[in-house]
Design an enzyme around this catalytic site. Structure first.
Site, PDB file in Angstrom:
ATOM      1  N   SER A   1       0.868  -1.174   0.000  1.00  0.00           N
ATOM      2  CA  SER A   1       0.000   0.000   0.000  1.00  0.00           C
ATOM      3  C   SER A   1       0.902   1.221   0.000  1.00  0.00           C
ATOM      4  O   SER A   1       2.069   1.144   0.401  1.00  0.00           O
ATOM      5  CB  SER A   1      -0.870  -0.002   1.258  1.00  0.00           C
ATOM      6  OG  SER A   1      -1.525   1.248   1.435  1.00  0.00           O
TER       7      SER A   1
ATOM      8  N   TYR B   1      -1.918   0.524  10.717  1.00  0.00           N
ATOM      9  CA  TYR B   1      -1.940  -0.142   9.410  1.00  0.00           C
ATOM     10  C   TYR B   1      -0.637   0.117   8.659  1.00  0.00           C
ATOM     11  O   TYR B   1      -0.065  -0.788   8.048  1.00  0.00           O
ATOM     12  CB  TYR B   1      -3.135   0.378   8.626  1.00  0.00           C
ATOM     13  CG  TYR B   1      -3.267  -0.144   7.216  1.00  0.00           C
ATOM     14  CD1 TYR B   1      -3.608  -1.469   6.962  1.00  0.00           C
ATOM     15  CD2 TYR B   1      -3.085   0.707   6.122  1.00  0.00           C
ATOM     16  CE1 TYR B   1      -3.761  -1.937   5.663  1.00  0.00           C
ATOM     17  CE2 TYR B   1      -3.240   0.251   4.825  1.00  0.00           C
ATOM     18  CZ  TYR B   1      -3.568  -1.069   4.596  1.00  0.00           C
ATOM     19  OH  TYR B   1      -3.715  -1.517   3.303  1.00  0.00           O
TER      20      TYR B   1
END
Length: 229
Positions: A131, A145
């Protein structure tokens, strides 16, 4: 069977499903990991569909079953992932452990189990869907995250270093917001302005087809203007 074989986690929806569809259309043999194999549907009726849950540490069994079906593994594509919003101070330990297990430890176990087959292939490919949160920390709420995705990017680099002499190449694919269920749950950005899962799949397909002499260590893609991404 002599066609290339790929293992894809998180294949029931989102980016993983888009990657599976593209590779199937391009003649790959597929072993698809899903928490609910019944979700596969008729589209993947000719594929090997395995029940895979990263929290159950079932990667070795999945790889063994894949080799029993196809006799080879040429690529491991890790698309399964979870995002539970939380800053690095207030987050509870169970949430941290859960995200690390799915986003980092399970991909490492899957690659490890497939390693002998990838070495035998001579041009094994590993794709980790990381990501842009693995490249920067954009908000406090995405901090935890981001920890797991920074680790996933580092895992891809570690794999690349380990496997280079055996022809194994690893790539961390780092998208921003992609129009998936996960993204829609954490942003009010209009879905039509997000990156399409099929476009990420196109990039994965490109990387898989590059020769050993054209390795891509990281591939970033975004739908928003940022300073670097």
């Amino acid at each position: 069977m002599t066609g290339r074989t790929a293992i894809i986690s998180g294949a029931s929806r989102g980016i993983g499903n888009a990657v599976a569809r593209r590779l199937l259309d391009n003649g790959w043999q597929l072993s698809l990991g899903m928490r609910r194999p019944d979700d596969a549907g008729a589209r993947f009726s000719q594929c090997h569909v395995a029940r895979h849950d990263a929290l159950e540490r079932d990667e070795r069994v999945w790889v063994s079953d894949t080799l029993g079906r196809f006799g080879r593994i040429d690529a491991v594509i890790c698309c399964a992932g979870i995002m539970e919003p939380g800053d690095v101070i207030d987050v509870d330990e169970d949430t941290v452990d859960r995200m690390l297990e799915v986003n980092l430890r399970s991909p490492r176990r899957l690659v490890k189990a497939a390693w002998p087959a990838l070495r035998e292939a001579g041009n094994g490919r590993i794709i980790l869907l990381a990501s842009l949160s693995g490249k920067r920390v954009k908000t406090a709420g995405s901090g935890t995250y981001s920890i797991t995705k920074h680790a996933a990017v580092a895992l891809a680099h570690g794999i690349r270093q380990k496997g280079w002499r055996d022809g194994i190449r690893a790539t961390a694919v780092c998208p921003g917001f992609v129009d998936t269920d996960m993204a829609r749950a954490i942003t009010d950005m209009p879905p039509e302005t997000m990156t399409r899962p099929g476009d990420v799949a196109r990039l994965v397909d490109l990387v898989l087809d590059l020769p050993n002499s054209a390795s891509v260590a990281e591939l970033c893609v975004n739908c928003q203007l940022e300073e670097f991404y």
